[in-house]
Design a protein around this motif. Structure first.
Motif, PDB file in Angstrom:
ATOM      1  N   HIS A 109       0.871  -1.175   0.000  1.00 41.77           N
ATOM      2  CA  HIS A 109       0.000   0.000   0.000  1.00 41.77           C
ATOM      3  C   HIS A 109       0.909   1.225   0.000  1.00 41.77           C
ATOM      4  N   THR A 110       0.682   2.138  -0.955  1.00 43.14           N
ATOM      5  CA  THR A 110       1.483   3.361  -1.041  1.00 43.14           C
ATOM      6  C   THR A 110       0.673   4.544  -0.533  1.00 43.14           C
ATOM      7  N   LEU A 111       1.272   5.252   0.397  1.00 40.44           N
ATOM      8  CA  LEU A 111       0.667   6.441   0.994  1.00 40.44           C
ATOM      9  C   LEU A 111       1.035   7.686   0.181  1.00 40.44           C
ATOM     10  N   PRO A 112       0.298   8.751   0.323  1.00 42.70           N
ATOM     11  CA  PRO A 112       0.646   9.993  -0.383  1.00 42.70           C
ATOM     12  C   PRO A 112       1.786  10.757   0.304  1.00 42.70           C
ATOM     13  N   TYR A 113       2.265  10.254   1.437  1.00 40.89           N
ATOM     14  CA  TYR A 113       3.317  10.913   2.220  1.00 40.89           C
ATOM     15  C   TYR A 113       4.188   9.832   2.863  1.00 40.89           C
ATOM     16  N   ALA A 114       5.381  10.230   3.270  1.00 39.17           N
ATOM     17  CA  ALA A 114       6.289   9.286   3.932  1.00 39.17           C
ATOM     18  C   ALA A 114       5.937   9.178   5.411  1.00 39.17           C
ATOM     19  N   THR A 115       6.088   7.975   5.950  1.00 37.51           N
ATOM     20  CA  THR A 115       5.823   7.745   7.371  1.00 37.51           C
ATOM     21  C   THR A 115       6.867   6.803   7.950  1.00 37.51           C
ATOM     22  N   ASN A 116       7.076   6.937   9.248  1.00 39.54           N
ATOM     23  CA  ASN A 116       7.833   5.948  10.007  1.00 39.54           C
ATOM     24  C   ASN A 116       7.091   5.666  11.305  1.00 39.54           C
ATOM     25  N   ASP A 117       5.802   6.000  11.315  1.00 41.69           N
ATOM     26  CA  ASP A 117       4.957   5.825  12.487  1.00 41.69           C
ATOM     27  C   ASP A 117       4.615   4.343  12.676  1.00 41.69           C
ATOM     28  N   GLU A 118       5.040   3.799  13.804  1.00 34.82           N
ATOM     29  CA  GLU A 118       4.865   2.360  14.069  1.00 34.82           C
ATOM     30  C   GLU A 118       3.405   1.932  14.029  1.00 34.82           C
ATOM     31  N   SER A 119       2.523   2.705  14.644  1.00 31.76           N
ATOM     32  CA  SER A 119       1.109   2.302  14.684  1.00 31.76           C
ATOM     33  C   SER A 119       0.479   2.353  13.293  1.00 31.76           C
ATOM     34  N   GLN A 120       0.870   3.327  12.483  1.00 31.58           N
ATOM     35  CA  GLN A 120       0.333   3.406  11.127  1.00 31.58           C
ATOM     36  C   GLN A 120       0.851   2.242  10.272  1.00 31.58           C
ATOM     37  N   ILE A 121       2.124   1.937  10.404  1.00 33.17           N
ATOM     38  CA  ILE A 121       2.710   0.807   9.670  1.00 33.17           C
ATOM     39  C   ILE A 121       2.029  -0.486  10.076  1.00 33.17           C
ATOM     40  N   LEU A 122       1.825  -0.674  11.382  1.00 33.78           N
ATOM     41  CA  LEU A 122       1.165  -1.884  11.880  1.00 33.78           C
ATOM     42  C   LEU A 122      -0.268  -1.975  11.374  1.00 33.78           C
ATOM     43  N   CYS A 123      -1.001  -0.887  11.429  1.00 32.40           N
ATOM     44  CA  CYS A 123      -2.393  -0.885  10.970  1.00 32.40           C
ATOM     45  C   CYS A 123      -2.479  -1.282   9.494  1.00 32.40           C
ATOM     46  N   LEU A 124      -1.627  -0.699   8.656  1.00 35.51           N
ATOM     47  CA  LEU A 124      -1.626  -1.042   7.230  1.00 35.51           C
ATOM     48  C   LEU A 124      -1.225  -2.494   7.019  1.00 35.51           C
ATOM     49  N   ALA A 125      -0.221  -2.956   7.760  1.00 41.22           N
ATOM     50  CA  ALA A 125       0.227  -4.351   7.616  1.00 41.22           C
ATOM     51  C   ALA A 125      -0.889  -5.313   8.000  1.00 41.22           C
ATOM     52  N   GLN A 126      -1.626  -4.988   9.051  1.00 39.65           N
ATOM     53  CA  GLN A 126      -2.735  -5.858   9.465  1.00 39.65           C
ATOM     54  C   GLN A 126      -3.853  -5.856   8.427  1.00 39.65           C
ATOM     55  N   GLU A 127      -4.154  -4.707   7.865  1.00 46.19           N
ATOM     56  CA  GLU A 127      -5.165  -4.653   6.797  1.00 46.19           C
ATOM     57  C   GLU A 127      -4.740  -5.511   5.613  1.00 46.19           C
ATOM     58  N   LEU A 128      -3.463  -5.410   5.244  1.00 44.52           N
ATOM     59  CA  LEU A 128      -2.950  -6.218   4.128  1.00 44.52           C
ATOM     60  C   LEU A 128      -3.007  -7.707   4.476  1.00 44.52           C
ATOM     61  N   LEU A 129      -2.730  -8.028   5.731  1.00 43.53           N
ATOM     62  CA  LEU A 129      -2.782  -9.430   6.177  1.00 43.53           C
ATOM     63  C   LEU A 129      -4.190  -9.992   6.009  1.00 43.53           C
ATOM     64  N   PHE A 130      -5.187  -9.268   6.491  1.00 44.71           N
ATOM     65  CA  PHE A 130      -6.571  -9.756   6.433  1.00 44.71           C
ATOM     66  C   PHE A 130      -7.072  -9.870   5.002  1.00 44.71           C
ATOM     67  N   ARG A 141       4.096 -19.408   7.638  1.00 42.92           N
ATOM     68  CA  ARG A 141       5.438 -19.762   8.126  1.00 42.92           C
ATOM     69  C   ARG A 141       6.269 -18.522   8.443  1.00 42.92           C
ATOM     70  N   LEU A 142       6.053 -17.416   7.709  1.00 45.12           N
ATOM     71  CA  LEU A 142       6.865 -16.210   7.861  1.00 45.12           C
ATOM     72  C   LEU A 142       5.993 -14.987   7.636  1.00 45.12           C
ATOM     73  N   LEU A 143       6.266 -13.945   8.412  1.00 44.78           N
ATOM     74  CA  LEU A 143       5.645 -12.644   8.199  1.00 44.78           C
ATOM     75  C   LEU A 143       6.744 -11.593   8.162  1.00 44.78           C
ATOM     76  N   GLY A 144       6.576 -10.597   7.299  1.00 42.32           N
ATOM     77  CA  GLY A 144       7.534  -9.511   7.229  1.00 42.32           C
ATOM     78  C   GLY A 144       6.865  -8.225   6.797  1.00 42.32           C
ATOM     79  N   ILE A 145       7.467  -7.118   7.201  1.00 38.97           N
ATOM     80  CA  ILE A 145       6.987  -5.797   6.803  1.00 38.97           C
ATOM     81  C   ILE A 145       8.198  -5.011   6.319  1.00 38.97           C
TER      82      ILE A 145
END
Length: 171
Positions: A109-130, A141-145
């Motif tokens: 998922h590409t955002l319109p701005y750069a981020t290094n916010d842990e909660s935002q990264i986690l939220c997007l990763a979880q959405e992608l997971l589901f 077997r493996l998960l990565g972000i």
């Protein structure tokens, strides 16, 4: 290569160079050397970083979303630490999933701005997971972000110093 009985480096190493060249042309010479850890290509330690990531391979395959969410939280925490060390952020968040049958799936998922916010990264990763994982078909077997499309703060070419090894004599 599988049809020739070559499934890994050990199998490849058993072949003579001339036989590999007959089968694969110039690439055969490369295969012969690479199977013997001979690589004359120049090393470029000054490459520009394109992404920062973290991943974990599990001792036991996962089949529970709650457990995967907890693992993603730990991975996102480690990724945040790496982003902080590199003093960078990025626009694209990518989830990597390797299933128990070793198939790999990646979703971004590409955002319109750069981020290094842990909660935002986690939220997007979880959405992608589901949206990616179907536990009725495969265990995980493996998960990565990873974060890419970096903002440039750490994209400068790093400076390295050549160290020398002083050899002495005994006594």
């Amino acid at each position: 290569m599988n049809s020739l009985g070559i499934a890994n480096g050990t199998d490849l190493k058993r072949w003579l160079e001339e036989d590999l060249v007959k089968r694969f042309g110039k690439a055969g010479r490369f295969y012969y050397k690479i199977a013997r850890a001979q690589d004359d290509r120049p090393v470029n330690p000054n490459r520009i970083r394109k992404s920062v990531g973290a991943e974990k391979t599990f001792e036991h395959d996962l089949d529970d979303f709650a457990l995967m969410k907890a693992e993603l939280a730990a991975i996102a925490r480690k990724l945040k630490e790496r982003l902080d060390v590199k003093n960078t952020s990025g626009r694209t968040i990518t989830l990597k999933v390797r299933y128990s049958n070793f198939q790999l799936a990646t979703r971004s998922h590409t955002l319109p701005y750069a981020t290094n916010d842990e909660s935002q990264i986690l939220c997007l990763a979880q959405e992608l997971l589901f949206s990616t994982v179907n536990l009725s078909e495969q265990k995980v077997r493996l998960l990565g972000i990873s974060v890419s499309n970096l903002d440039g703060t750490d994209r400068e070419i790093p400076v390295y110093e050549q160290l020398s090894l002083k050899l002495g004599t005994n006594g």
